[in-house]
Write a protein that holds these residues in place. Structure first.
Motif: not given
Length: 332
Positions: A8, A11-12, A15, A60-66, A136
């Motif tokens: 998390p 990824g933050a 982004t 999973r990361l791509q679904q969060q835009g990462v 996060e």
């Protein structure tokens, strides 16, 4: 599951900085002494399992835009992590660390320790606990300083991090009473001395903060009397910090670097991720560890002197001519 708790925050950060997460997995090779085909089959299955696992994390990361990609190499974890970081030109390594043996005592994990003492890349260490989940987002950053160039090496990374994450900085400095440095020795440590040390420490932090504020960052300062670890952790809890930034340095041993005691304690008890930057003290005529600095006042240890022997002639040195003495017979 432990390693995934770094995702998390990673990824933050990616982004916010418009960066890419590079997942890294080290696979330990099988026993090559046995070459009956079983080991090669196991290695092939292990590689396939790792790649499948990494694909699931990437999705999973791509679904969060990462944006993310993955590497998996054979070898020791610390070597693989450093190799991938160098190849990718990574600006940051994010990893979790965990407890080891001992009664209710946590020590820095061996992999994190090895990565930290071999890489020049800033490293975020995360120790997840039930009481303190991994943040996060990063909005408040505590930067631990002590007035030395070594500690200030954390500032460039902390400033860049704060700029990218739209976070504010709190510069923290502990004023360690001289009486805590020399057990059993009388050193001045009364209120007038502490007042002077606190004033000098605050002036130093204000000068440093003013320079950083010119870049547009919001910067505060905090000075307190006490042990460095206690002061850092108290300041972090008071403002609800999401990250602590600090440097760590070399210790005694045969060219072996270990995590400094203050950084170790902060990672252990801080409850928030710690951005650790490895730094080395500059060489000087006087070893810095021999002359502790409290505030801007040098507290020198008691002077130890050697006196010449009052009696007897000096012992001959190697190469000096010794007077001839006749050999003594075995019977005498």
């Amino acid at each position: 599951e432990l390693a995934e708790q770094a995702l998390p925050l990673a990824g933050a950060i990616a982004t916010k900085r418009n960066a890419e997460v590079v997942l890294t997995t080290a696979v330990t090779a099988g026993d090559r002494w046995v070459d009956d085909g079983f080991v090669r089959q196991w290695e092939s299955e292990e590689q396939a399992a790792v790649e499948s696992y990494q694909r699931s994390i990437i999705e999973r990361l791509q679904q969060q835009g990462v944006h993310a990609k993955a590497h998996s190499d054979w070898g020791q974890p610390q070597a693989v992590i450093e190799s991938v970081a160098d190849r990718e030109g990574a600006g940051l390594i994010v990893m979790t660390t965990h407890g080891r043996s001992g009664v209710s005592r946590w020590t820095l994990g061996s992999i994190a320790d090895k990565v930290l003492r071999t890489t020049n890349t800033p490293l975020i260490l995360i120790r997840p606990t039930a009481e303190a989940p991994v943040p996060e987002a990063v909005r408040q950053i505590v930067v631990a300083l002590d007035g030395s160039d070594l500690a200030e090496a954390a500032l460039p990374a902390a400033e860049r991090f704060a700029q990218a994450m739209d976070a504010s900085l709190l510069l923290v400095r502990a004023v360690v009473p001289p009486t805590m440095l020399y057990g059993g020795q009388f050193v001045p440590g009364g209120l007038p001395v502490l007042d002077q040390l606190e004033a000098e420490a605050k002036q130093y932090l204000e000068r440093t903060a003013e320079r950083i504020r010119k870049s547009g960052l919001k910067v505060g300062v905090a000075v307190a009397v006490g042990a460095a670890t206690d002061v850092i952790l108290t300041a972090s809890r008071e403002i609800g910090a999401d990250l602590i930034a600090m440097t760590t340095h070399g210790r005694s041993g045969l060219n072996r670097w270990i995590l400094g005691s203050v950084a170790d304690a902060v990672v252990r008890h801080g409850g928030v991720p710690v951005l650790v930057i490895r730094s080395w003290p500059r060489l000087s005529d006087e070893a810095p560890e021999a002359i502790p600095v409290v505030g801007d006042v040098v507290v020198r240890p008691p002077v130890l002197t050697e006196t010449e022997q009052a009696t007897g002639s000096p012992r001959p040195r190697r190469g000096d001519v010794r007077p001839h003495r006749p050999e003594r017979s075995p019977g005498r």
